[in-house]
Design a protein around this motif. Sequence first.
Motif, PDB file in Angstrom:
ATOM      1  N   LEU A  24     -17.171  32.574  10.157  1.00  0.00           N
ATOM      2  CA  LEU A  24     -16.028  31.702   9.847  1.00  0.00           C
ATOM      3  C   LEU A  24     -16.451  30.237   9.786  1.00  0.00           C
ATOM      4  N   TYR A  25     -17.176  29.800  10.803  1.00  0.00           N
ATOM      5  CA  TYR A  25     -17.615  28.405  10.847  1.00  0.00           C
ATOM      6  C   TYR A  25     -18.584  28.108   9.702  1.00  0.00           C
ATOM      7  N   GLY A  26     -19.536  29.007   9.476  1.00  0.00           N
ATOM      8  CA  GLY A  26     -20.516  28.798   8.418  1.00  0.00           C
ATOM      9  C   GLY A  26     -19.905  28.838   7.032  1.00  0.00           C
ATOM     10  N   GLY A  27     -19.056  29.830   6.780  1.00  0.00           N
ATOM     11  CA  GLY A  27     -18.440  29.961   5.457  1.00  0.00           C
ATOM     12  C   GLY A  27     -17.450  28.857   5.163  1.00  0.00           C
ATOM     13  N   LEU A  28     -16.606  28.553   6.135  1.00  0.00           N
ATOM     14  CA  LEU A  28     -15.604  27.502   5.929  1.00  0.00           C
ATOM     15  C   LEU A  28     -16.232  26.111   5.978  1.00  0.00           C
ATOM     16  N   GLY A  29     -17.406  26.011   6.622  1.00  0.00           N
ATOM     17  CA  GLY A  29     -18.106  24.732   6.696  1.00  0.00           C
ATOM     18  C   GLY A  29     -18.547  24.219   5.336  1.00  0.00           C
ATOM     19  N   PRO A  43     -12.817  20.832   8.204  1.00  0.00           N
ATOM     20  CA  PRO A  43     -11.835  21.566   8.994  1.00  0.00           C
ATOM     21  C   PRO A  43     -12.456  22.724   9.789  1.00  0.00           C
ATOM     22  N   ALA A  44     -13.599  23.241   9.343  1.00  0.00           N
ATOM     23  CA  ALA A  44     -14.259  24.351  10.039  1.00  0.00           C
ATOM     24  C   ALA A  44     -14.655  23.983  11.465  1.00  0.00           C
ATOM     25  N   MET A  45     -14.755  22.687  11.761  1.00  0.00           N
ATOM     26  CA  MET A  45     -15.091  22.279  13.130  1.00  0.00           C
ATOM     27  C   MET A  45     -14.077  22.822  14.124  1.00  0.00           C
ATOM     28  N   ALA A  46     -12.842  23.024  13.672  1.00  0.00           N
ATOM     29  CA  ALA A  46     -11.819  23.595  14.554  1.00  0.00           C
ATOM     30  C   ALA A  46     -12.217  25.006  14.987  1.00  0.00           C
ATOM     31  N   GLY A  67     -23.735  29.087  12.569  1.00  0.00           N
ATOM     32  CA  GLY A  67     -22.728  28.670  11.589  1.00  0.00           C
ATOM     33  C   GLY A  67     -23.176  27.477  10.766  1.00  0.00           C
ATOM     34  N   HIS A  68     -23.763  26.476  11.418  1.00  0.00           N
ATOM     35  CA  HIS A  68     -24.240  25.297  10.686  1.00  0.00           C
ATOM     36  C   HIS A  68     -25.404  25.679   9.774  1.00  0.00           C
ATOM     37  N   TRP A  69     -26.264  26.548  10.263  1.00  0.00           N
ATOM     38  CA  TRP A  69     -27.380  27.039   9.452  1.00  0.00           C
ATOM     39  C   TRP A  69     -26.843  27.716   8.187  1.00  0.00           C
ATOM     40  N   LEU A  70     -25.818  28.546   8.347  1.00  0.00           N
ATOM     41  CA  LEU A  70     -25.194  29.210   7.195  1.00  0.00           C
ATOM     42  C   LEU A  70     -24.615  28.194   6.212  1.00  0.00           C
ATOM     43  N   THR A  71     -23.909  27.196   6.740  1.00  0.00           N
ATOM     44  CA  THR A  71     -23.322  26.174   5.875  1.00  0.00           C
ATOM     45  C   THR A  71     -24.394  25.468   5.065  1.00  0.00           C
ATOM     46  N   SER A  75     -24.706  25.729   1.033  1.00  0.00           N
ATOM     47  CA  SER A  75     -24.531  24.484   0.287  1.00  0.00           C
ATOM     48  C   SER A  75     -25.705  24.179  -0.627  1.00  0.00           C
ATOM     49  N   GLY A  76     -26.896  24.667  -0.281  1.00  0.00           N
ATOM     50  CA  GLY A  76     -28.049  24.494  -1.135  1.00  0.00           C
ATOM     51  C   GLY A  76     -28.780  23.173  -0.982  1.00  0.00           C
ATOM     52  N   TRP A  77     -28.438  22.370   0.016  1.00  0.00           N
ATOM     53  CA  TRP A  77     -29.131  21.093   0.182  1.00  0.00           C
ATOM     54  C   TRP A  77     -30.261  21.179   1.202  1.00  0.00           C
ATOM     55  N   GLY A  78     -30.548  22.378   1.632  1.00  0.00           N
ATOM     56  CA  GLY A  78     -31.613  22.575   2.606  1.00  0.00           C
ATOM     57  C   GLY A  78     -31.067  22.570   4.021  1.00  0.00           C
ATOM     58  N   VAL A  79     -31.772  23.233   4.903  1.00  0.00           N
ATOM     59  CA  VAL A  79     -31.340  23.330   6.292  1.00  0.00           C
ATOM     60  C   VAL A  79     -31.929  22.167   7.075  1.00  0.00           C
ATOM     61  N   TRP A  80     -31.065  21.363   7.665  1.00  0.00           N
ATOM     62  CA  TRP A  80     -31.476  20.263   8.527  1.00  0.00           C
ATOM     63  C   TRP A  80     -31.351  20.759   9.968  1.00  0.00           C
TER      64      TRP A  80
END
Length: 188
Positions: A24-29, A43-46, A67-71, A75-80
Amino acid sequence: MSNQNSKSINYVKLVVIVAIGAALYGGLGYFGIPVFANTTLKPAMAILGIFAAMFGPVVGFIVGFIGHWLTDTISGWGVWFSWVLGSGLVGAIIGVYPYITKKSLEKGVFGGKEIGIFIILSFVANFLGYMVSAIIDCVMYAEPVSKVIVQQLIAAFSNTVMIGTIGTALMLLVAKRNANNQNLKLED
């Protein structure tokens, strides 16, 4: 034997909770309003705030991290990883909520005091978690200090707004559900 079965059931429950929360967090992020360099009002932070506050620091960290890794991946901008770690830390810090409030949410209590604790804890978590991200960006990636500090402060404030509004509204619903479940009695 039954003790071992109950432990494995707890691990299964943990994996399911983490999988749902991270998805949920990753997809909605992925959805957000850009507010600064690589920083969005999400809004996914909720979702992260709710899962952390309901299930504790371990679930909060894992949901935030994965979740952040998924986002980032979607998103395609690379994993930070500095910010992936920051989200994990945010979840872990918000995850102390049940301990501070003596598991009031489980009892169906989410009044003014609990809401205040939830929002203050969310700000502290976002400030500290993403401060770690900002420091790592400066040290490891030679990002300009002024940029990452502004980025970190915007993330801390905007994430707190999302958790404080959407998260609080959803936590009120959870508390209401839990309060109703407290009134259930088994009839003979």
